[in-house]
Design a protein around this motif. Sequence first.
Motif, PDB file in Angstrom:
ATOM      1  N   THR A  47       0.825  -1.214   0.000  1.00  0.00           N
ATOM      2  CA  THR A  47       0.000   0.000   0.000  1.00  0.00           C
ATOM      3  C   THR A  47       0.853   1.255   0.000  1.00  0.00           C
ATOM      4  O   THR A  47       0.556   2.227  -0.704  1.00  0.00           O
ATOM      5  CB  THR A  47      -0.940  -0.020   1.226  1.00  0.00           C
ATOM      6  OG1 THR A  47      -1.698  -1.240   1.205  1.00  0.00           O
ATOM      7  CG2 THR A  47      -1.885   1.169   1.219  1.00  0.00           C
ATOM      8  N   TYR A  61       0.472  11.340  -9.996  1.00  0.00           N
ATOM      9  CA  TYR A  61      -0.395  11.544  -8.847  1.00  0.00           C
ATOM     10  C   TYR A  61      -1.842  11.495  -9.287  1.00  0.00           C
ATOM     11  O   TYR A  61      -2.293  12.278 -10.114  1.00  0.00           O
ATOM     12  CB  TYR A  61      -0.071  12.889  -8.200  1.00  0.00           C
ATOM     13  CG  TYR A  61      -1.009  13.287  -7.093  1.00  0.00           C
ATOM     14  CD1 TYR A  61      -1.244  12.436  -6.015  1.00  0.00           C
ATOM     15  CD2 TYR A  61      -1.658  14.510  -7.118  1.00  0.00           C
ATOM     16  CE1 TYR A  61      -2.099  12.805  -4.991  1.00  0.00           C
ATOM     17  CE2 TYR A  61      -2.507  14.894  -6.096  1.00  0.00           C
ATOM     18  CZ  TYR A  61      -2.728  14.033  -5.042  1.00  0.00           C
ATOM     19  OH  TYR A  61      -3.575  14.402  -4.022  1.00  0.00           O
ATOM     20  N   ASN A  62      -2.571  10.543  -8.743  1.00  0.00           N
ATOM     21  CA  ASN A  62      -4.005  10.425  -8.939  1.00  0.00           C
ATOM     22  C   ASN A  62      -4.628  10.654  -7.561  1.00  0.00           C
ATOM     23  O   ASN A  62      -4.552   9.768  -6.699  1.00  0.00           O
ATOM     24  CB  ASN A  62      -4.361   9.037  -9.478  1.00  0.00           C
ATOM     25  CG  ASN A  62      -5.843   8.811  -9.632  1.00  0.00           C
ATOM     26  OD1 ASN A  62      -6.640   9.240  -8.815  1.00  0.00           O
ATOM     27  ND2 ASN A  62      -6.210   8.103 -10.686  1.00  0.00           N
ATOM     28  N   ARG A  64      -7.595  10.660  -6.194  1.00  0.00           N
ATOM     29  CA  ARG A  64      -8.575   9.683  -5.702  1.00  0.00           C
ATOM     30  C   ARG A  64      -7.882   8.391  -5.288  1.00  0.00           C
ATOM     31  O   ARG A  64      -8.110   7.860  -4.205  1.00  0.00           O
ATOM     32  CB  ARG A  64      -9.628   9.420  -6.777  1.00  0.00           C
ATOM     33  CG  ARG A  64     -10.716   8.468  -6.342  1.00  0.00           C
ATOM     34  CD  ARG A  64     -11.767   8.253  -7.462  1.00  0.00           C
ATOM     35  NE  ARG A  64     -12.758   7.294  -7.059  1.00  0.00           N
ATOM     36  CZ  ARG A  64     -12.582   5.973  -7.068  1.00  0.00           C
ATOM     37  NH1 ARG A  64     -11.442   5.464  -7.464  1.00  0.00           N
ATOM     38  NH2 ARG A  64     -13.548   5.157  -6.680  1.00  0.00           N
ATOM     39  N   GLU A  65      -7.033   7.875  -6.152  1.00  0.00           N
ATOM     40  CA  GLU A  65      -6.298   6.633  -5.879  1.00  0.00           C
ATOM     41  C   GLU A  65      -5.400   6.788  -4.642  1.00  0.00           C
ATOM     42  O   GLU A  65      -5.323   5.895  -3.790  1.00  0.00           O
ATOM     43  CB  GLU A  65      -5.462   6.292  -7.115  1.00  0.00           C
ATOM     44  CG  GLU A  65      -4.691   5.010  -7.046  1.00  0.00           C
ATOM     45  CD  GLU A  65      -3.879   4.798  -8.321  1.00  0.00           C
ATOM     46  OE1 GLU A  65      -2.636   4.861  -8.251  1.00  0.00           O
ATOM     47  OE2 GLU A  65      -4.507   4.584  -9.386  1.00  0.00           O
ATOM     48  N   PHE A  66      -4.745   7.924  -4.544  1.00  0.00           N
ATOM     49  CA  PHE A  66      -3.843   8.166  -3.420  1.00  0.00           C
ATOM     50  C   PHE A  66      -4.630   8.207  -2.111  1.00  0.00           C
ATOM     51  O   PHE A  66      -4.219   7.630  -1.103  1.00  0.00           O
ATOM     52  CB  PHE A  66      -3.076   9.482  -3.620  1.00  0.00           C
ATOM     53  CG  PHE A  66      -1.909   9.620  -2.698  1.00  0.00           C
ATOM     54  CD1 PHE A  66      -0.646   9.235  -3.100  1.00  0.00           C
ATOM     55  CD2 PHE A  66      -2.069  10.112  -1.410  1.00  0.00           C
ATOM     56  CE1 PHE A  66       0.451   9.343  -2.240  1.00  0.00           C
ATOM     57  CE2 PHE A  66      -0.997  10.228  -0.539  1.00  0.00           C
ATOM     58  CZ  PHE A  66       0.266   9.842  -0.956  1.00  0.00           C
ATOM     59  N   ILE A  68      -7.505   6.796  -1.435  1.00  0.00           N
ATOM     60  CA  ILE A  68      -7.951   5.430  -1.122  1.00  0.00           C
ATOM     61  C   ILE A  68      -6.816   4.647  -0.474  1.00  0.00           C
ATOM     62  O   ILE A  68      -7.021   3.945   0.523  1.00  0.00           O
ATOM     63  CB  ILE A  68      -8.477   4.720  -2.390  1.00  0.00           C
ATOM     64  CG1 ILE A  68      -9.817   5.333  -2.818  1.00  0.00           C
ATOM     65  CG2 ILE A  68      -8.615   3.222  -2.168  1.00  0.00           C
ATOM     66  CD1 ILE A  68     -10.294   4.899  -4.189  1.00  0.00           C
ATOM     67  N   SER A  69      -5.611   4.792  -1.011  1.00  0.00           N
ATOM     68  CA  SER A  69      -4.450   4.085  -0.450  1.00  0.00           C
ATOM     69  C   SER A  69      -4.144   4.567   0.964  1.00  0.00           C
ATOM     70  O   SER A  69      -3.831   3.765   1.849  1.00  0.00           O
ATOM     71  CB  SER A  69      -3.220   4.272  -1.344  1.00  0.00           C
ATOM     72  OG  SER A  69      -3.410   3.623  -2.573  1.00  0.00           O
TER      73      SER A  69
END
Length: 156
Positions: A47, A61-62, A64-66, A68-69
Amino acid sequence: MSRLLSSSLLAIAAAFALTACNEEAKDTHPDQLVSKRRAIFKQFTRTLEPMGLVARDRKDYNPREFNISALELEKLSKQPWAYFTPDGNYPPTHAKAEVWQKPAEFKAAQDQYQGTVSQLVKAAESGDLERIRPAVNEVQKSCKTCHNQFRDDTGS
C-alpha cells in the motif's frame, strides 16, 4: 560418463542442501500469529510503496487513488499489533525480544506510526502534493525507526 553423472548428482545434492539451509522455519503456532502479522506488514508495503513513488515524482499523482491508499494504510495501521501476544515470540519471527521486554516502548512506536499515518490521510485529503510528500516521508521514517528498534533483519 559415470564421473560426469556423479559430479552432476553431487552438484544437485549440494544445491538441495543449500536450499534446505536457507528455508525459513514454518509457523507452527496454532493461531499462526507470525504469519498473520507478516501478511499485514506485507500489505503495508504494497500500500505504501506506490504512495512513495508519487511522493518522489516517479509515479503520476491520482488524488482519488492516493486517498484510497492512505485510508487503506490507516485501516491496516491498527491491525498487526494484536498478533504480538505474549506467546507470539517464536520462530520464524523477525521481531526482537524488545517487543516483549519493552512493551511501553513498542506501544509508543505503534502510536507514533499510527499518528504519522493519520497525518498522511489528512494530507491526502487536502490533495496538496506539497503536504503529501513530507507526510509520506514521515510514515516511512516511522517504519524504519520501529524496524531498527524492534525487528531483527539478520534472519534469526
